[in-house]
Design a protein around this motif. Structure first.
Motif, PDB file in Angstrom:
ATOM      1  N   ASP A  15      53.900  17.199  19.898  1.00 28.21           N
ATOM      2  CA  ASP A  15      52.486  17.457  21.151  1.00 28.21           C
ATOM      3  C   ASP A  15      51.510  17.113  20.766  1.00 28.21           C
ATOM      4  O   ASP A  15      51.170  15.993  20.964  1.00 28.21           O
ATOM      5  N   ALA A  16      51.182  17.133  19.405  1.00 28.61           N
ATOM      6  CA  ALA A  16      50.181  17.262  18.802  1.00 28.61           C
ATOM      7  C   ALA A  16      50.443  16.047  18.263  1.00 28.61           C
ATOM      8  O   ALA A  16      49.108  15.080  17.926  1.00 28.61           O
ATOM      9  N   THR A  17      51.224  15.411  17.441  1.00 25.61           N
ATOM     10  CA  THR A  17      51.493  14.652  16.452  1.00 25.61           C
ATOM     11  C   THR A  17      51.444  13.464  16.884  1.00 25.61           C
ATOM     12  O   THR A  17      50.621  12.270  16.719  1.00 25.61           O
ATOM     13  N   SER A  18      51.863  13.275  18.877  1.00 29.79           N
ATOM     14  CA  SER A  18      51.937  12.674  19.396  1.00 29.79           C
ATOM     15  C   SER A  18      50.489  11.827  20.268  1.00 29.79           C
ATOM     16  O   SER A  18      50.039  10.674  19.652  1.00 29.79           O
ATOM     17  N   ALA A  19      49.705  12.658  20.181  1.00 30.29           N
ATOM     18  CA  ALA A  19      48.232  12.746  20.807  1.00 30.29           C
ATOM     19  C   ALA A  19      47.853  12.020  19.394  1.00 30.29           C
ATOM     20  O   ALA A  19      47.248  11.221  19.651  1.00 30.29           O
ATOM     21  N   MET A  20      48.012  12.780  18.517  1.00 32.49           N
ATOM     22  CA  MET A  20      46.824  12.312  16.748  1.00 32.49           C
ATOM     23  C   MET A  20      47.859  10.568  16.975  1.00 32.49           C
ATOM     24  O   MET A  20      46.813   9.789  15.880  1.00 32.49           O
ATOM     25  N   ALA A  21      48.972  10.167  16.561  1.00 37.17           N
ATOM     26  CA  ALA A  21      49.470   9.205  17.336  1.00 37.17           C
ATOM     27  C   ALA A  21      48.779   8.353  17.350  1.00 37.17           C
ATOM     28  O   ALA A  21      48.686   6.594  17.284  1.00 37.17           O
ATOM     29  N   LYS A  22      48.724   8.130  19.100  1.00 37.99           N
ATOM     30  CA  LYS A  22      47.931   7.667  19.664  1.00 37.99           C
ATOM     31  C   LYS A  22      46.959   7.340  19.512  1.00 37.99           C
ATOM     32  O   LYS A  22      46.142   6.268  19.635  1.00 37.99           O
ATOM     33  N   ARG A  23      45.894   8.059  19.137  1.00 34.68           N
ATOM     34  CA  ARG A  23      44.417   8.287  19.048  1.00 34.68           C
ATOM     35  C   ARG A  23      44.184   7.168  17.798  1.00 34.68           C
ATOM     36  O   ARG A  23      43.071   5.799  17.681  1.00 34.68           O
ATOM     37  N   LEU A  24      45.401   7.097  16.879  1.00 43.36           N
ATOM     38  CA  LEU A  24      44.649   6.749  15.411  1.00 43.36           C
ATOM     39  C   LEU A  24      45.799   5.002  15.971  1.00 43.36           C
ATOM     40  O   LEU A  24      44.966   4.404  15.018  1.00 43.36           O
ATOM     41  N   ASP A  25      46.484   4.814  16.682  1.00 50.35           N
ATOM     42  CA  ASP A  25      47.072   3.290  17.251  1.00 50.35           C
ATOM     43  C   ASP A  25      45.335   3.078  18.224  1.00 50.35           C
ATOM     44  O   ASP A  25      45.127   1.899  17.330  1.00 50.35           O
ATOM     45  N   SER A  26      44.701   3.561  18.847  1.00 46.67           N
ATOM     46  CA  SER A  26      43.336   3.341  19.110  1.00 46.67           C
ATOM     47  C   SER A  26      42.175   3.131  18.778  1.00 46.67           C
ATOM     48  O   SER A  26      41.682   1.960  18.552  1.00 46.67           O
ATOM     49  N   ALA A  27      42.176   3.319  17.452  1.00 47.47           N
ATOM     50  CA  ALA A  27      41.269   3.942  16.321  1.00 47.47           C
ATOM     51  C   ALA A  27      41.922   1.610  15.913  1.00 47.47           C
ATOM     52  O   ALA A  27      40.914   1.776  15.173  1.00 47.47           O
ATOM     53  N   ALA A  28      42.569   2.102  15.018  1.00 47.09           N
ATOM     54  CA  ALA A  28      43.097   0.350  14.202  1.00 47.09           C
ATOM     55  C   ALA A  28      43.135  -0.505  15.388  1.00 47.09           C
ATOM     56  O   ALA A  28      42.601  -1.242  15.568  1.00 47.09           O
ATOM     57  N   ALA A  29      43.551  -0.082  16.600  1.00 53.58           N
ATOM     58  CA  ALA A  29      43.158  -1.460  17.892  1.00 53.58           C
ATOM     59  C   ALA A  29      41.212  -1.590  17.983  1.00 53.58           C
ATOM     60  O   ALA A  29      41.121  -2.943  17.682  1.00 53.58           O
ATOM     61  N   ARG A  30      40.534  -0.658  17.456  1.00 56.72           N
ATOM     62  CA  ARG A  30      39.400  -0.879  17.792  1.00 56.72           C
ATOM     63  C   ARG A  30      38.955  -1.422  16.455  1.00 56.72           C
ATOM     64  O   ARG A  30      37.928  -2.205  16.579  1.00 56.72           O
ATOM     65  N   ILE A  31      39.241  -1.323  15.162  1.00 58.11           N
ATOM     66  CA  ILE A  31      38.970  -1.743  14.124  1.00 58.11           C
ATOM     67  C   ILE A  31      39.473  -3.484  14.078  1.00 58.11           C
ATOM     68  O   ILE A  31      38.315  -3.652  13.252  1.00 58.11           O
ATOM     69  N   ARG A  32      40.355  -3.627  14.806  1.00 52.78           N
ATOM     70  CA  ARG A  32      40.991  -4.415  14.345  1.00 52.78           C
ATOM     71  C   ARG A  32      40.128  -6.025  16.284  1.00 52.78           C
ATOM     72  O   ARG A  32      40.025  -7.361  15.380  1.00 52.78           O
TER      73      ARG A  32
ATOM     74  N   ASP B 251      48.655   6.064  31.135  1.00 50.68           N
ATOM     75  CA  ASP B 251      47.217   6.671  31.153  1.00 50.68           C
ATOM     76  C   ASP B 251      47.009   5.944  29.699  1.00 50.68           C
ATOM     77  O   ASP B 251      46.953   5.479  29.010  1.00 50.68           O
ATOM     78  N   LEU B 252      45.645   5.211  30.312  1.00 48.49           N
ATOM     79  CA  LEU B 252      44.575   4.654  29.513  1.00 48.49           C
ATOM     80  C   LEU B 252      43.626   4.761  28.445  1.00 48.49           C
ATOM     81  O   LEU B 252      43.908   4.541  27.200  1.00 48.49           O
ATOM     82  N   PRO B 253      43.759   5.942  28.476  1.00 46.51           N
ATOM     83  CA  PRO B 253      42.998   6.486  27.248  1.00 46.51           C
ATOM     84  C   PRO B 253      43.836   7.074  25.871  1.00 46.51           C
ATOM     85  O   PRO B 253      43.462   7.299  24.857  1.00 46.51           O
ATOM     86  N   MET B 254      44.990   7.570  26.398  1.00 47.77           N
ATOM     87  CA  MET B 254      46.377   8.039  25.507  1.00 47.77           C
ATOM     88  C   MET B 254      46.509   6.418  25.211  1.00 47.77           C
ATOM     89  O   MET B 254      47.951   6.580  24.337  1.00 47.77           O
ATOM     90  N   ARG B 255      46.035   5.190  25.586  1.00 50.25           N
ATOM     91  CA  ARG B 255      46.754   3.923  25.032  1.00 50.25           C
ATOM     92  C   ARG B 255      48.537   3.614  25.298  1.00 50.25           C
ATOM     93  O   ARG B 255      49.139   2.831  24.408  1.00 50.25           O
ATOM     94  N   GLU B 256      49.160   4.267  26.625  1.00 46.19           N
ATOM     95  CA  GLU B 256      50.353   3.765  27.170  1.00 46.19           C
ATOM     96  C   GLU B 256      49.992   2.187  27.543  1.00 46.19           C
ATOM     97  O   GLU B 256      51.079   1.357  28.398  1.00 46.19           O
TER      98      GLU B 256
END
Length: 301
Positions: free
Chosen positions: A66-83, A132-137
């Motif tokens: 559960d923790a690593t899944s949340a981390m992965a989604k937040r990393l995807d979110s950060a990558a999207a913001r960078i792009r 879940d938008l904040p979790m980037r679904e």
């Protein structure tokens, strides 16, 4: 905690197999196995039950996944913001909305958007489940109620009402009802009671059913209801945003309608400066503005 080991753990938990995780990570099975054992030793716990058919997470493994899944989604979110930048549209835009609105109103208008931005990539996810938008679904949502999730930018698009419609051929063959009690002589087409739908629509259908409707056809989405109406099967309960694109629909019992249903567009705060979100948002807002203007003009004729 070693981030590399967590990355490997997440891949194994997601794949359910050391071999499959190794293929994804481009590592040997033995290398993956060593990293998992080292992680278990560092945490002093067992993360997987091992059996012939693969790996199953233990209770402790589920917590870590559960923790690593949340981390992965937040990393995807950060990558999207960078792009994303104000000048470029990079990557895929994931849009979620209801089946009815997406299939019957949004999708037919998308050619205009692609004509202007031919390289745009949209993944249109039509389902009643609220993603879940904040979790980037998803990146953007259009929903028939105000989103309750935190950290979202919201824009009210319009209001929708459920109304009664029939085809001209059906009314010619079966007559036009003048009162609600006349529905006892007609077939009512609506979403079934167990399907996901706005409360206002369900309440309207429940009220209509109290008038001794003799025959019914229930479908689990508005597309099916519309097809029943267009094929002269009866009187359908449909959202009013269909009237412009389906002029063959005739409104029945014009005083009967549901309460207003607000339609909102929402996206995460972190995508505020995303060019692809901006382009999609502005397109939808403009299309709704033009849609409402044409409806208003038609009423004044």
């Amino acid at each position: 905690m070693d981030w590399d080991k967590l990355r490997i753990f997440h891949a194994v938990a997601d794949a359910g197999s050391l071999t499959h995780a190794g293929d994804v990570l481009h590592l040997s099975q033995s290398a993956v196995s060593r990293q998992i054992r080292a992680l278990e030793e560092s945490l002093d716990t067992t993360l997987f039950h091992r059996h012939a058919r693969g790996l199953i997470l233990t209770e402790q493994g589920e917590l870590l996944f559960d923790a690593t899944s949340a981390m992965a989604k937040r990393l995807d979110s950060a990558a999207a913001r960078i792009r994303d930048s104000e000048e470029e549209m990079v990557g895929e835009l994931r849009v979620t909305t209801t089946f009815g609105f997406g299939a019957l109103w949004l999708a037919p208008r998308l050619p205009k958007l692609y004509e202007k931005y031919p390289d745009l990539k949209i993944d249109l996810m039509l389902e009643e489940r609220v993603l879940d938008l904040p979790m980037r679904e998803a990146d953007v949502a259009i929903r028939m109620k105000e989103p309750s999730q935190a950290d979202l930018i919201r824009k009210r698009l319009m209001t929708v009402r459920m109304r009664l419609y029939a085809s001209a051929d059906y009314l010619k063959a079966h007559g036009t009802p003048e009162t609600l009690d006349d529905l006892s002589k007609h077939r009512l087409i609506s979403q079934n009671a167990t399907s996901a739908q706005v409360a206002a629509g369900a309440e309207l259908v429940s009220d209509l059913m109290s008038h001794n409707v003799a025959s019914t056809l229930s479908v689990n989405n508005y597309f099916g209801v519309l097809q029943g109406v267009l094929n002269n099967l009866g009187i359908g309960v449909l959202p009013d945003y269909l009237t412009e694109d389906f002029p063959e629909l005739t409104r029945v019992l014009p005083d009967v309608e549901s309460n207003e249903v607000p339609a909102f567009l929402a996206y995460p705060e972190e995508l505020r400066h995303s060019k692809r979100v901006e382009v999609f948002r502005d397109f939808v807002v403009e299309e709704i503005f033009e849609h409402r203007k044409r409806i208003k003009q038609a009423k004044s004729l």
